[in-house]
Design a protein around this motif. Structure first.
Motif: not given
Length: 322
Positions: A57-61, A43-53, A235-244
């Motif tokens: 996303r914010h940068k590209a947007a 979960t900790t790793k997923a949260k870190e990757e969630l922040q990276e995503a 956005s897809l990465e965010l959904e995946y990490k949030t589900a984990i």
């Protein structure tokens, strides 16, 4: 005296036996420890990757948004707003694309001698020519906005003329009206005589008809598509990490409830568990990995004053929830 001594010995043996059973049952609350530690790490790793995503996303947007809206006076930039799937600011999980299907001509049967209707102006090219850009809202999925007067329009129909829905005195509309029958021509920048007819809010506006060479490639569909693709992938990465994260937290909660049930069953063996047993129950539960940030020390609980094991478990649960 002998009888009393025997009874004391039996009671002592019984207490020792029950305490041993208590320790054995409490040790079972350690069973979910390894899975929980694994889930916590995952979960900790997923949260870190969630922040990276989120950052990606914010940068590209931001790049995409700046590129388009800093050049929204150009017709090609307005066209691009219809090519992109937008994420709603009010709901990050809700996206919206221009509903082109809504304005398609119906299929006609040529055998019946039917003729095609006049083509609609409600297309990305037609709307952008008239000064409109795609600006969807959660409750208005086809909403557009005029870059000049700021007028908003939704619930478009095929028969609508986008020039009819500008604010009164919109400078762009004033300049576009002479070309209403030749919409393949770009609307030229305003003349001084036209500015005098415009409203105060738009009379100082202007726009470009020629794309700067530095923007020709950037506003091209390949580059815009690349940026939009990066936003969608994030956005897809965010959904995946949030589900984990959600799945792991749900599983940890199941393990927490199981540990509490085991503690209740174990403490229930003793009518009045002594401080050592009660403290053992709490410490083993806390160390199980279900509440890694909670520290329960003996000084925080007057264990000897607690009437029953259930009361102790309630205190444990309250401490973990805090």
């Amino acid at each position: 005296d002998v009888a009393r001594a025997v009874r004391r010995a039996v009671a002592k043996e019984r207490t020792a036996f029950l305490h041993e059973q208590l320790c054995e049952l409490l040790s079972l609350t350690m069973t979910p420890a390894e899975p929980d530690f694994h889930l916590n790490a995952q979960t900790t790793k997923a949260k870190e990757e969630l922040q990276e995503a989120l950052l990606a996303r914010h940068k590209a947007a931001s790049i995409l948004s700046d590129l388009i809206f800093n050049n929204i006076d150009l017709q090609i930039a307005r066209v691009r707003t219809f090519d992109i799937v937008w994420t709603m600011a009010s709901n990050q999980h809700l996206t919206c694309a221009w509903p082109a299907y809504k304005f398609l001509l119906p299929k006609l049967d040529s055998n019946e001698g039917q003729t095609l209707e006049a083509s609609s102006f409600i297309t990305p090219d037609g709307l952008s020519w008239a000064g409109w850009l795609f600006s969807p809202d959660e409750d208005a999925y086809d909403r557009c906005r005029c870059f000049c007067c700021g007028a908003l329009k939704s619930d478009w129909r095929r028969v609508d003329d986008p020039l009819d829905f500008h604010e009164q005195g919109c400078l762009f509309k004033i300049c576009a009206m002479p070309y209403a029958d030749e919409r393949f021509l770009l609307v030229p920048p305003p003349r001084e005589s036209q500015r005098k007819l415009a409203s105060k809010s738009t009379c100082n506006k202007t726009w470009r008809t020629k794309i700067p060479s530095s923007l020709e490639l950037q506003l091209g569909m390949p580059e815009i598509g690349k940026l939009a693709g990066a936003v969608e992938a994030s956005s897809l990465e965010l959904e995946y990490k949030t589900a984990i994260i959600r799945a792991n937290e749900d599983q940890i909660k199941v393990n927490v409830d199981l540990a509490l049930e085991m503690a209740e069953a174990a403490i229930g063996l003793l009518g009045h568990p002594h401080a050592e047993s009660a403290l053992l129950a709490m410490n083993i539960y806390v160390q199980s990995g279900c509440a890694e940030n909670d520290v329960i020390e003996e000084k925080e609980f007057d264990l000897l004053s607690l009437p029953s094991g259930k009361k102790i478990v309630q205190r444990v649960r309250a401490g973990v929830q805090e």
